[in-house]
Motif scaffolding. Structure first.
Motif, PDB file in Angstrom:
ATOM      1  N   ASP A   1       0.853  -1.187   0.000  1.00  0.00           N
ATOM      2  CA  ASP A   1       0.000   0.000   0.000  1.00  0.00           C
ATOM      3  C   ASP A   1       0.890   1.238   0.000  1.00  0.00           C
ATOM      4  OD1 ASP A   1      -2.245   1.533  -0.045  1.00  0.00           O
ATOM      5  OD2 ASP A   1      -2.911   1.081   2.005  1.00  0.00           O
ATOM      6  N   VAL A   2       0.449   2.268  -0.694  1.00  0.00           N
ATOM      7  CA  VAL A   2       1.177   3.542  -0.732  1.00  0.00           C
ATOM      8  C   VAL A   2       0.156   4.665  -0.657  1.00  0.00           C
ATOM      9  CG1 VAL A   2       3.088   2.617  -2.096  1.00  0.00           C
ATOM     10  CG2 VAL A   2       1.143   3.666  -3.264  1.00  0.00           C
ATOM     11  N   ASN A   3       0.581   5.817  -0.150  1.00  0.00           N
ATOM     12  CA  ASN A   3      -0.335   6.950  -0.077  1.00  0.00           C
ATOM     13  C   ASN A   3      -0.230   7.809  -1.345  1.00  0.00           C
ATOM     14  OD1 ASN A   3       2.101   8.229   0.336  1.00  0.00           O
ATOM     15  ND2 ASN A   3       1.395   9.477   2.052  1.00  0.00           N
ATOM     16  N   LYS A   4      -1.065   8.820  -1.373  1.00  0.00           N
ATOM     17  CA  LYS A   4      -1.151   9.662  -2.566  1.00  0.00           C
ATOM     18  C   LYS A   4       0.168  10.371  -2.861  1.00  0.00           C
ATOM     19  CE  LYS A   4      -3.775  13.629  -4.353  1.00  0.00           C
ATOM     20  NZ  LYS A   4      -4.851  14.605  -4.036  1.00  0.00           N
ATOM     21  N   ARG A   5       0.806  10.866  -1.823  1.00  0.00           N
ATOM     22  CA  ARG A   5       2.068  11.594  -2.013  1.00  0.00           C
ATOM     23  C   ARG A   5       3.150  10.702  -2.594  1.00  0.00           C
ATOM     24  NH1 ARG A   5       4.780  15.697  -3.719  1.00  0.00           N
ATOM     25  NH2 ARG A   5       6.686  16.154  -2.534  1.00  0.00           N
ATOM     26  N   PHE A   6       3.203   9.435  -2.175  1.00  0.00           N
ATOM     27  CA  PHE A   6       4.199   8.516  -2.713  1.00  0.00           C
ATOM     28  C   PHE A   6       3.939   8.264  -4.193  1.00  0.00           C
ATOM     29  CE2 PHE A   6       5.958   4.385  -3.712  1.00  0.00           C
ATOM     30  CZ  PHE A   6       7.214   4.435  -3.122  1.00  0.00           C
ATOM     31  N   GLY A   7       2.660   8.165  -4.564  1.00  0.00           N
ATOM     32  CA  GLY A   7       2.325   7.932  -5.966  1.00  0.00           C
ATOM     33  C   GLY A   7       2.661   9.101  -6.870  1.00  0.00           C
ATOM     34  N   GLU A   8       2.902  10.299  -6.272  1.00  0.00           N
ATOM     35  CA  GLU A   8       3.262  11.464  -7.083  1.00  0.00           C
ATOM     36  C   GLU A   8       4.746  11.498  -7.445  1.00  0.00           C
ATOM     37  OE1 GLU A   8       1.997  14.729  -4.723  1.00  0.00           O
ATOM     38  OE2 GLU A   8      -0.144  14.461  -5.169  1.00  0.00           O
ATOM     39  N   LEU A   9       5.543  10.599  -6.843  1.00  0.00           N
ATOM     40  CA  LEU A   9       6.954  10.542  -7.215  1.00  0.00           C
ATOM     41  C   LEU A   9       7.069  10.087  -8.663  1.00  0.00           C
ATOM     42  CD1 LEU A   9       8.441   8.880  -4.006  1.00  0.00           C
ATOM     43  CD2 LEU A   9       8.528  11.286  -4.659  1.00  0.00           C
ATOM     44  N   PRO A  10       8.066  10.539  -9.379  1.00  0.00           N
ATOM     45  CA  PRO A  10       8.176  10.228 -10.814  1.00  0.00           C
ATOM     46  C   PRO A  10       8.146   8.727 -11.106  1.00  0.00           C
ATOM     47  CG  PRO A  10       9.766  11.910 -10.183  1.00  0.00           C
ATOM     48  CD  PRO A  10       9.152  11.405  -8.918  1.00  0.00           C
ATOM     49  N   GLY A  11       7.198   8.313 -11.937  1.00  0.00           N
ATOM     50  CA  GLY A  11       7.120   6.933 -12.369  1.00  0.00           C
ATOM     51  C   GLY A  11       6.495   5.983 -11.368  1.00  0.00           C
ATOM     52  N   LEU A  12       5.919   6.476 -10.275  1.00  0.00           N
ATOM     53  CA  LEU A  12       5.402   5.596  -9.235  1.00  0.00           C
ATOM     54  C   LEU A  12       3.899   5.739  -9.054  1.00  0.00           C
ATOM     55  CD1 LEU A  12       8.172   6.089  -6.521  1.00  0.00           C
ATOM     56  CD2 LEU A  12       8.099   4.443  -8.391  1.00  0.00           C
ATOM     57  N   SER A  13       3.195   6.220 -10.050  1.00  0.00           N
ATOM     58  CA  SER A  13       1.760   6.465  -9.913  1.00  0.00           C
ATOM     59  C   SER A  13       0.955   5.177  -9.801  1.00  0.00           C
ATOM     60  CB  SER A  13       1.259   7.286 -11.110  1.00  0.00           C
ATOM     61  OG  SER A  13       1.534   6.601 -12.324  1.00  0.00           O
ATOM     62  N   ASP A  14       1.474   4.055 -10.353  1.00  0.00           N
ATOM     63  CA  ASP A  14       0.734   2.796 -10.321  1.00  0.00           C
ATOM     64  C   ASP A  14       1.637   1.690  -9.772  1.00  0.00           C
ATOM     65  OD1 ASP A  14      -1.370   1.059 -10.711  1.00  0.00           O
ATOM     66  OD2 ASP A  14      -0.815   0.585 -12.780  1.00  0.00           O
ATOM     67  N   ILE A  15       2.204   1.952  -8.598  1.00  0.00           N
ATOM     68  CA  ILE A  15       3.196   1.016  -8.061  1.00  0.00           C
ATOM     69  C   ILE A  15       2.596   0.031  -7.071  1.00  0.00           C
ATOM     70  CG2 ILE A  15       3.866   2.388  -6.054  1.00  0.00           C
ATOM     71  CD1 ILE A  15       6.776   1.676  -6.714  1.00  0.00           C
ATOM     72  N   LYS A  16       1.402   0.265  -6.602  1.00  0.00           N
ATOM     73  CA  LYS A  16       0.784  -0.608  -5.607  1.00  0.00           C
ATOM     74  C   LYS A  16       0.684  -2.034  -6.134  1.00  0.00           C
ATOM     75  CE  LYS A  16      -3.216  -0.800  -2.521  1.00  0.00           C
ATOM     76  NZ  LYS A  16      -4.470  -0.135  -2.111  1.00  0.00           N
TER      77      LYS A  16
END
Length: 740
Positions: A389-404
């Motif tokens: 699980d990741v939060n919204k801020r983590f998903g905003e890192l470059p290339g990590l929007s769909d990392i869950k």
């Protein structure tokens, strides 16, 4: 009790009952008989009087919703109460009404049958309540329901004996109305006191661990029941409650009012602690208490145990029992969480709200957060991890929007090659459970991150990321600027030092290190003080610490150990410096080597002292010779007729003049005293040089210090020359040697 007072009490109870209903916002239609009852009850307590002196009361429309701001045309306030909302349905009201009417008809035909039905119904409900509470006692969170439930067993038991002892049943000897009335009062005391005690344990257990709560309640109730029966049947000292032909005794009437007072106190406590109950449960308890109080008030006025008021009192008691039945039987079966397990439900709701709050915080926090599961290779070393699980801020890192749900080596393939230390740190935290915080140049994303990682359970870890790239860029810019200025200071031709805001030195330039011959690590902090001369250290530290405390510039001179081990004098000047924001940042200072200057000053001082001494001695000697010369001149004037004496005086005058000339010549020879640096000189050589330049005749020199050397001025040999010369001049003709 007088009629108005009784009506006032009834009105207060009605008000409490209606107030309790305010706990539920929905409104409903109210039975007209209750509106009429309250209206009549309020006549004696809240009536108003018009100009003609006639009593008027505010309009009471109990079928509407409470609106305290509503006023009538005659400026009286309309009082409305949502009375039965959410408690009983219309169908229940109809069934209850029919049942009560049937009981009333039965009472008209056979009072004993009516009484037995009413009491047995109450006893059955009491035993049912006890059975439910007893079998769920391990799950009851507080002491209130435990005390009330167990007390119903004993109240039902006393009521059962009361029913069997009722006049006309014929089971007990004597068959009079006093015994059942005594049992009735005893049961009501038992019930009301149990409720009052239980109300103090709403929301808390009797004991801390709740291990002995049930045993304590059973023991106390059993003791109270045994004492009650013993007082009535064994000791027969229980006060009389009914006298045939007269009716109720003052004790019985007073007891009914005391019981009412206890029940009212219990009701007020329930109202005060209403947040511990489900709204419907709370209102049912209030109505059960209120109808119980109504019944007790009615029981204060009957004369015959078969009279109308006795019937009405039992009907009120049945209504009270019905509400207790609704609370403890119906709700405990249909909605146990609203009664006995309400605390568990509340905890569950709190947990759900807490999870929602934490989820909101999780999704809206400014730092990136990832919950991961570590994957190990066959050797047990960290090989990969999965983003659970990741939060919204983590998903905003470059290339990590769909990392869950992905593996890190799948989402960021270069992680192991470019940042292998990340695997080591995460693996260490996951295995040991010890949290760590670190900063890393995360090259795969070309970002600087500050990471805090901890392990909630073995094999899992949570990493909180904060993007500090801008901060690191600013630090790098500042570092380059600092390095530039430090390079300038390093090339400065004098020793330079710097101290932080804590007073500890954190920088020394190259010239300082070359001067002391020590490394930067040796000088850092307070290490530089090791090189200060011991005689100067305390004075030096006092000046430095005083200036530092006052944020003032300072100047001081002290001896600092040179790289060859000698001490050299330096002049040290320090000044406070501040950040661009005006905050004190420390001190910076520069030093100058003043050793040569101090030596020259010291030599000049010594030479001046010597010259002053020499001038004083010479001046004294010349004055003596001048005095002698003037004396012989005076003698010469007086002996002008004696040529021989005049000649003798003239010869002595010439000697005085020669002495003055020699003394003047001596001062000339010592003009350069103290100009040149001292040197080591042999006393034997000084004596040989002096005797070689003087007419020694046959006079010898006794030299007892031939191997002695003196560190003195280069003019030191002249001292021996003058001493030997004076000895030759004034030693006389008989002198054969010069010595000790």
């Amino acid at each position: 009790m007088p009629g108005p007072c009784r009506s006032l009490l009834i009105a207060i109870l009605a008000h409490i009952c209606s107030k309790a209903c305010l706990h539920q916002p929905e409104a409903g239609r109210r039975p007209p008989f209750l509106q009429t009852f309250i209206r009549k009850s309020l006549t004696h307590c809240i009536c108003r009087y018009d100009a003609r002196g006639e009593a008027r009361i505010p309009s009471l429309d109990i079928t509407q919703t409470w609106n305290p701001a509503m006023k009538n045309e005659d400026n009286t306030r309309t009082i409305t109460y949502p009375l039965f909302a959410g408690i009983v349905s219309v169908q229940e009201i109809l069934v209850i009404g029919v049942f009560l009417c049937m009981l009333y008809l039965i009472s008209r035909a056979d009072f004993l049958l009516f009484h037995s039905i009413a009491e047995l119904a109450s006893i059955g409900v009491a035993f049912s309540i006890f059975a439910i509470i007893w079998n769920s006692r391990r799950f009851i969170p507080d002491g209130f329901f435990l005390i009330v439930g167990i007390s119903f067993l004993f109240v039902g038991g006393i009521d059962l004996v009361h029913t069997l002892a009722y006049k006309g049943i014929g089971i007990f000897p004597g068959d009079n109305a006093d015994l059942p009335t005594q049992l009735w009062i005893a049961a009501r005391y038992f019930q009301s006191i149990s409720f009052l005690v239980a109300s103090f344990f709403i929301g808390r257990a009797i004991t801390r661990e709740k291990k002995y709560d049930t045993a304590i309640v059973v023991a106390l109730c059993s003791l109270a029941a045994i004492l009650t029966f013993a007082s009535i049947f064994l000791w027969q000292n229980f006060p009389r409650c009914f006298i045939e032909g007269i009716g109720l005794t003052p004790f019985k009437i007073a007891s009914e009012y005391i019981i009412c007072a206890i029940l009212i106190a219990t009701t007020l406590i329930l109202f005060w602690k209403r947040d511990h109950f489900d709204p419907v449960v709370f209102r049912l308890l209030i109505f059960a208490q209120v109808f119980l109080i109504f019944g007790e008030l009615v029981f204060t006025s009957y004369v015959s145990v078969y009279g109308e008021m006795n019937i009405v009192g039992h009907l009120f008691r049945l209504l009270s029992i019905y509400f207790f039945y609704k609370v403890f039987v119906v709700i405990s079966i249909s909605r146990p969480y609203d009664l006995l397990l309400r605390e568990f439900k509340r905890n569950e709701d709190n947990l759900r709200r807490s999870e929602e709050n934490y989820r909101t915080l999780f999704d809206n926090m400014q730092e990136g957060l990832a919950y991961c599961r570590m994957i190990y290779d066959e050797a047990g070393q960290p090989a990969d991890w999965v983003y659970i699980d990741v939060n919204k801020r983590f998903g905003e890192l470059p290339g990590l929007s769909d990392i869950k749900g992905k593996h890190v080596l799948e989402a960021i393939p270069d992680t192991r090659e470019l940042t292998p230390e990340l695997f080591d740190t995460y693996g260490r935290v996951t295995s040991t459970g010890v949290p760590e915080t670190f900063e890393i140049d995360f090259k795969p994303l070309k970002m600087w991150l500050r990471v805090s990682v901890y392990s909630p359970e073995k094999g899992f870890f949570v990493a909180v990321f904060d993007d500090i790239s801008a901060q690191k860029h600013a630090e790098e810019t500042l570092r380059k600027a600092r390095d530039f200025y430090l390079m300038i200071l390093d090339d400065f031709p004098n020793p330079i030092w710097r101290a932080g805001s804590d007073g500890k030195c954190d920088y020394f330039n190259k010239d300082w290190l070359e001067f002391t011959g020590r490394t930067l690590e040796q000088e850092m902090g307070d290490g530089w003080a090791d090189g200060v001369h011991p005689d100067d250290l305390d004075r030096c530290l006092t000046i430095y610490q005083t200036a530092f405390a006052n944020r003032e510039p300072f100047d001081m001179e002290y001896r600092l150990r040179y790289h060859d081990g000698t001490y050299r004098w330096i002049s040290d000047s320090g000044k406070p410096f501040y950040t661009p924001e005006g905050e004190f940042a420390g001190y910076i200072g520069s030093c100058y080597d003043i050793h040569a200057r101090n030596l020259a000053e010291e030599a000049l001082r010594q030479a001046n002292d010597k010259l002053n001494l020499l001038a004083s001695i010479t001046r004294h000697d010349i004055k003596n010779q001048i005095f002698t010369l003037r004396a012989y001149l005076d003698f010469s004037k007086e002996s002008r007729g004696d040529a021989l004496k005049t000649t003798e005086y003239i010869i002595k005058e010439e000697r005085a003049i020669d002495a003055i000339e020699r003394q003047i010549a001596f001062t000339k020879e010592y003009e350069d005293l103290g100009v040149k640096a001292p040197v080591w000189q042999s006393i034997e050589s000084c004596i040989k040089d002096a005797t070689a330049a003087l007419p020694m005749r046959d006079i010898t020199i006794d030299n007892g210090v031939s191997d002695l050397e003196v560190y003195a001025d280069p003019l030191f040999p002249k001292v021996f020359y003058n001493l030997i010369d004076n000895a030759l001049r004034y030693g006389g003709a008989s002198m054969t040697h010069i010595g000790e």
